[in-house]
Design a protein around this motif. Structure first.
Motif, PDB file in Angstrom:
ATOM      1  N   GLY A   1       0.827  -1.213   0.000  1.00 42.05           N
ATOM      2  CA  GLY A   1       0.000   0.000   0.000  1.00 42.05           C
ATOM      3  C   GLY A   1       0.855   1.255   0.000  1.00 42.05           C
TER       4      GLY A   1
ATOM      5  N   SER B   1       1.401   3.150  -2.513  1.00 42.09           N
ATOM      6  CA  SER B   1       1.007   4.064  -3.598  1.00 42.09           C
ATOM      7  C   SER B   1       0.167   5.231  -3.101  1.00 42.09           C
ATOM      8  CB  SER B   1       0.234   3.276  -4.661  1.00 42.09           C
ATOM      9  OG  SER B   1      -0.738   2.459  -4.055  1.00 42.09           O
ATOM     10  N   SER B   2      -0.151   5.274  -1.801  1.00 43.32           N
ATOM     11  CA  SER B   2      -1.071   6.306  -1.306  1.00 43.32           C
ATOM     12  C   SER B   2      -0.920   6.466   0.213  1.00 43.32           C
ATOM     13  CB  SER B   2      -2.505   5.866  -1.649  1.00 43.32           C
ATOM     14  OG  SER B   2      -3.451   6.737  -1.088  1.00 43.32           O
TER      15      SER B   2
ATOM     16  N   ILE C   1      -0.666   6.708   4.100  1.00 43.36           N
ATOM     17  CA  ILE C   1       0.334   6.376   5.119  1.00 43.36           C
ATOM     18  C   ILE C   1       1.492   5.577   4.510  1.00 43.36           C
ATOM     19  CG2 ILE C   1       0.697   5.002   7.226  1.00 43.36           C
ATOM     20  CD1 ILE C   1      -2.222   5.802   8.036  1.00 43.36           C
TER      21      ILE C   1
ATOM     22  N   ARG D   1      -1.553  -1.297  -6.108  1.00 46.24           N
ATOM     23  CA  ARG D   1      -2.275  -1.701  -7.326  1.00 46.24           C
ATOM     24  C   ARG D   1      -2.166  -0.658  -8.418  1.00 46.24           C
ATOM     25  NH1 ARG D   1      -8.026  -2.913  -4.757  1.00 46.24           N
ATOM     26  NH2 ARG D   1      -7.427  -0.894  -3.907  1.00 46.24           N
ATOM     27  N   LYS D   2      -2.203   0.630  -8.032  1.00 50.80           N
ATOM     28  CA  LYS D   2      -2.243   1.696  -9.043  1.00 50.80           C
ATOM     29  C   LYS D   2      -0.817   2.059  -9.467  1.00 50.80           C
ATOM     30  CE  LYS D   2      -6.663   3.510  -7.476  1.00 50.80           C
ATOM     31  NZ  LYS D   2      -6.958   3.705  -6.040  1.00 50.80           N
TER      32      LYS D   2
ATOM     33  N   ASP E   1      -2.103  -7.011  -6.437  1.00 49.19           N
ATOM     34  CA  ASP E   1      -3.293  -6.992  -5.585  1.00 49.19           C
ATOM     35  C   ASP E   1      -3.042  -8.014  -4.469  1.00 49.19           C
ATOM     36  OD1 ASP E   1      -5.781  -7.514  -4.395  1.00 49.19           O
ATOM     37  OD2 ASP E   1      -6.856  -7.021  -6.238  1.00 49.19           O
ATOM     38  N   VAL E   2      -3.029  -7.560  -3.230  1.00 48.07           N
ATOM     39  CA  VAL E   2      -2.660  -8.465  -2.131  1.00 48.07           C
ATOM     40  C   VAL E   2      -3.736  -9.508  -1.812  1.00 48.07           C
ATOM     41  CG1 VAL E   2      -1.006  -6.857  -1.063  1.00 48.07           C
ATOM     42  CG2 VAL E   2      -3.408  -6.864  -0.293  1.00 48.07           C
TER      43      VAL E   2
ATOM     44  N   ASN F   1       0.913  -2.647   5.344  1.00 47.90           N
ATOM     45  CA  ASN F   1       0.159  -1.394   5.479  1.00 47.90           C
ATOM     46  C   ASN F   1      -1.112  -1.370   4.625  1.00 47.90           C
ATOM     47  OD1 ASN F   1      -0.159   1.713   5.738  1.00 47.90           O
ATOM     48  ND2 ASN F   1       0.103   1.373   3.538  1.00 47.90           N
TER      49      ASN F   1
ATOM     50  N   SER G   1      -2.205  -1.059  11.972  1.00 48.12           N
ATOM     51  CA  SER G   1      -3.520  -1.363  12.518  1.00 48.12           C
ATOM     52  C   SER G   1      -4.288  -0.052  12.679  1.00 48.12           C
ATOM     53  CB  SER G   1      -3.337  -2.112  13.845  1.00 48.12           C
ATOM     54  OG  SER G   1      -4.578  -2.467  14.389  1.00 48.12           O
TER      55      SER G   1
ATOM     56  N   TYR H   1     -14.288  -3.521   9.583  1.00 48.18           N
ATOM     57  CA  TYR H   1     -12.961  -2.893   9.699  1.00 48.18           C
ATOM     58  C   TYR H   1     -12.408  -3.083  11.112  1.00 48.18           C
ATOM     59  CZ  TYR H   1      -9.370   0.784   9.363  1.00 48.18           C
ATOM     60  OH  TYR H   1      -8.190   1.487   9.358  1.00 48.18           O
TER      61      TYR H   1
ATOM     62  N   LYS I   1      -8.995  -5.173  12.283  1.00 46.20           N
ATOM     63  CA  LYS I   1      -7.848  -4.586  12.985  1.00 46.20           C
ATOM     64  C   LYS I   1      -7.657  -5.237  14.369  1.00 46.20           C
ATOM     65  CE  LYS I   1      -6.671  -1.714   9.692  1.00 46.20           C
ATOM     66  NZ  LYS I   1      -5.461  -1.928   8.880  1.00 46.20           N
TER      67      LYS I   1
ATOM     68  N   VAL J   1      -6.417   9.599   9.887  1.00 45.10           N
ATOM     69  CA  VAL J   1      -5.398  10.339   9.135  1.00 45.10           C
ATOM     70  C   VAL J   1      -6.050  10.701   7.804  1.00 45.10           C
ATOM     71  CG1 VAL J   1      -3.085  10.231   8.103  1.00 45.10           C
ATOM     72  CG2 VAL J   1      -3.568   8.916  10.178  1.00 45.10           C
TER      73      VAL J   1
ATOM     74  N   THR K   1      -6.345  10.664   4.339  1.00 49.75           N
ATOM     75  CA  THR K   1      -5.743   9.969   3.191  1.00 49.75           C
ATOM     76  C   THR K   1      -6.877   9.675   2.202  1.00 49.75           C
ATOM     77  OG1 THR K   1      -6.178   7.775   4.113  1.00 49.75           O
ATOM     78  CG2 THR K   1      -4.084   8.795   4.723  1.00 49.75           C
ATOM     79  N   ASN K   2      -6.613   8.746   1.289  1.00 49.70           N
ATOM     80  CA  ASN K   2      -7.675   8.370   0.339  1.00 49.70           C
ATOM     81  C   ASN K   2      -8.611   7.292   0.877  1.00 49.70           C
ATOM     82  OD1 ASN K   2      -7.011  10.136  -1.753  1.00 49.70           O
ATOM     83  ND2 ASN K   2      -5.320   8.800  -2.399  1.00 49.70           N
ATOM     84  N   LEU K   3      -8.360   6.825   2.121  1.00 51.66           N
ATOM     85  CA  LEU K   3      -9.115   5.678   2.649  1.00 51.66           C
ATOM     86  C   LEU K   3     -10.633   5.923   2.604  1.00 51.66           C
ATOM     87  CD1 LEU K   3      -8.330   2.912   4.030  1.00 51.66           C
ATOM     88  CD2 LEU K   3      -8.794   4.031   6.196  1.00 51.66           C
TER      89      LEU K   3
HETATM   90  N1  NAP Z   1      -6.442   6.949   7.161  1.00 50.30           N
HETATM   91  C1  NAP Z   1      -6.833   6.612   8.372  1.00 50.30           C
HETATM   92  O1  NAP Z   1      -7.606   7.304   9.025  1.00 50.30           O
HETATM   93  C2  NAP Z   1      -6.258   5.375   9.025  1.00 50.30           C
HETATM   94  C3  NAP Z   1      -6.333   5.253  10.421  1.00 50.30           C
HETATM   95  C4  NAP Z   1      -5.845   4.099  11.021  1.00 50.30           C
HETATM   96  C5  NAP Z   1      -5.284   3.109  10.248  1.00 50.30           C
HETATM   97  N2  NAP Z   1      -5.220   3.251   8.892  1.00 50.30           N
HETATM   98  C6  NAP Z   1      -4.626   2.160   8.114  1.00 50.30           C
HETATM   99  O2  NAP Z   1      -3.552   2.664   7.357  1.00 50.30           O
HETATM  100  C7  NAP Z   1      -3.336   1.796   6.226  1.00 50.30           C
HETATM  101  C8  NAP Z   1      -3.163   2.649   4.997  1.00 50.30           C
HETATM  102  O3  NAP Z   1      -4.365   3.344   4.741  1.00 50.30           O
HETATM  103  P1  NAP Z   1      -4.403   4.862   4.238  1.00 50.30           P
HETATM  104  O4  NAP Z   1      -5.188   5.620   5.200  1.00 50.30           O
HETATM  105  O5  NAP Z   1      -3.063   5.306   3.863  1.00 50.30           O
HETATM  106  O6  NAP Z   1      -5.362   4.690   2.971  1.00 50.30           O
HETATM  107  P2  NAP Z   1      -5.158   4.926   1.401  1.00 50.30           P
HETATM  108  O7  NAP Z   1      -4.602   6.277   1.160  1.00 50.30           O
HETATM  109  O8  NAP Z   1      -6.466   4.571   0.802  1.00 50.30           O
HETATM  110  O9  NAP Z   1      -4.063   3.835   1.009  1.00 50.30           O
HETATM  111  C9  NAP Z   1      -4.387   2.461   1.016  1.00 50.30           C
HETATM  112  C10 NAP Z   1      -3.264   1.715   0.346  1.00 50.30           C
HETATM  113  O10 NAP Z   1      -3.585   0.322   0.383  1.00 50.30           O
HETATM  114  C11 NAP Z   1      -3.465  -0.206  -0.931  1.00 50.30           C
HETATM  115  N3  NAP Z   1      -4.391  -1.305  -1.156  1.00 50.30           N
HETATM  116  C12 NAP Z   1      -5.710  -1.375  -0.849  1.00 50.30           C
HETATM  117  N4  NAP Z   1      -6.212  -2.542  -1.269  1.00 50.30           N
HETATM  118  C13 NAP Z   1      -5.203  -3.215  -1.856  1.00 50.30           C
HETATM  119  C14 NAP Z   1      -5.098  -4.479  -2.486  1.00 50.30           C
HETATM  120  N5  NAP Z   1      -6.142  -5.306  -2.611  1.00 50.30           N
HETATM  121  N6  NAP Z   1      -3.886  -4.852  -2.985  1.00 50.30           N
HETATM  122  C15 NAP Z   1      -2.813  -4.032  -2.889  1.00 50.30           C
HETATM  123  N7  NAP Z   1      -2.857  -2.821  -2.294  1.00 50.30           N
HETATM  124  C16 NAP Z   1      -4.035  -2.432  -1.790  1.00 50.30           C
HETATM  125  C17 NAP Z   1      -3.784   0.961  -1.862  1.00 50.30           C
HETATM  126  O11 NAP Z   1      -3.206   0.695  -3.124  1.00 50.30           O
HETATM  127  P3  NAP Z   1      -3.802   1.313  -4.516  1.00 50.30           P
HETATM  128  O12 NAP Z   1      -4.232   2.736  -4.183  1.00 50.30           O
HETATM  129  O13 NAP Z   1      -2.620   1.260  -5.426  1.00 50.30           O
HETATM  130  O14 NAP Z   1      -4.941   0.457  -4.898  1.00 50.30           O
HETATM  131  C18 NAP Z   1      -3.120   2.109  -1.125  1.00 50.30           C
HETATM  132  O15 NAP Z   1      -1.757   2.172  -1.448  1.00 50.30           O
HETATM  133  C19 NAP Z   1      -4.553   0.868   6.182  1.00 50.30           C
HETATM  134  O16 NAP Z   1      -4.203  -0.391   6.697  1.00 50.30           O
HETATM  135  C20 NAP Z   1      -5.562   1.545   7.089  1.00 50.30           C
HETATM  136  O17 NAP Z   1      -6.448   0.646   7.667  1.00 50.30           O
HETATM  137  C21 NAP Z   1      -5.678   4.366   8.274  1.00 50.30           C
END
Ligand code: NAP
Length: 253
Positions: free
Chosen positions: A12, A14-15, A17, A37-38, A63-64, A90, A140, A154, A158, A187, A189-191
């Protein structure tokens, strides 16, 4: 802190965290394997990383949730670098809804990325991590322990990940492999964008979140990246099985 000659793999990357973590480790001279993936996003982050110290990351588009892709991640990493020192699990997805408002398909999709892929990728890398006396950092969330009605699948994924961190930390301790997690609060992000929230909805969510957070601030991706790097470094050589909250005090409220 220096990761010179250390091979660090981030899923992960590509976006969000993961991207912040890749950039942080590149400044610490790590050799990086970046998974996402992207492809375009992954290449863009890899270019940023290369600019830091001139070390070109290996990018792996995968794709994981695909078992053969997980095997390819391991093969490409080992063929390219000959070893792995730090595995950062991640990649993650979120889905909203509780028991009444989500279904088992949602549960399966979230668990497939947030837990099943972590189990399998870690398993495939274990012997290599034992050989390098490496370490694992899982990403997590405070939702592993904080009880809400908003995102059941979700939170379950976790919670399972925290227990995975602890069980595997105990199992691999005799091999000299440390396993920890970071548990951030929200955080930006794109989540949440990826599940359809508009910019206005995100702004409102963010304002609301900050106002209810004790330190009245959001956690930034690069703060999470610093904590991950600390846990992966020799400075944390006595830390294993820890799920480290980074949440501006949110779990207290
Ligand atoms: N943002 C928050 O508020 C927050 C808080 C606590 C924990 N987290 C955790 O932080 C981690 C990163 O999330 P983020 O907030 O940085 O979100 P994000 O910007 O949406 O990034 C998610 C990353 O995961 C990758 N991903 C998702 N599904 C995938 C798959 N099937 N195969 C391969 N890669 C995959 C995406 O890749 P592509 O874009 O290339 O598809 C992207 O690089 C996650 O585990 C999330 O649960 C986030």
């Amino acid at each position: 802190m220096d990761f010179n000659d250390k091979v660090v793999l981030i899923t992960g990357a590509s976006s969000g965290i993961g991207a912040a973590t890749a950039i942080h480790f590149s400044k610490l001279s790590a050799s990086l394997a970046l998974v996402g993936r992207k492809e375009n996003n992954l290449k863009r982050i890899a270019l940023y990383c290369e600019k830091a110290k001139g070390i070109k990351p290996l990018t792996i588009v995968a794709d994981v949730t695909d078992d053969s892709a997980l095997e390819r991640i391991v093969t490409e990493t080992i063929n390219n670098f000959g070893k792995i020192d730090v595995l950062i699990n991640n990649a993650g997805v979120i889905a909203m809804g509780g028991l009444k408002t989500s279904d088992v398909d949602t549960y399966d999709k979230v668990m497939a990325v947030n837990m099943r892929a972590v189990f399998q990728l870690t398993k495939l890398f274990t012997q290599h991590l034992v050989e390098s006396k490496g370490c694992i950092v899982n990403v997590s969330s405070i939702l592993s322990t904080k009880v809400t009605t908003q995102s059941l699948a979700y939170s379950l994924s976790k919670a399972a990940l925290d227990q995975f961190t602890k069980c595997v930390a105990l199992e691999l301790a005799p091999d000299g492999v440390r396993v920890n997690s970071v548990n951030p609060s929200y955080v930006k992000t794109n989540l949440l964008k990826d599940i359809g929230l508009t910019d206005d909805q995100l702004d409102l969510y963010t304002q609301n979140f900050v106002s209810k957070t004790p330190l009245k601030k959001l956690v930034e991706g690069d703060e999470v990246a610093s904590l991950i790097a600390f846990l992966a470094s020799d400075k944390a050589k006595s830390i294993t099985g820890t799920c480290a909250a980074i949440d501006a005090g949110k779990s207290l409220s």
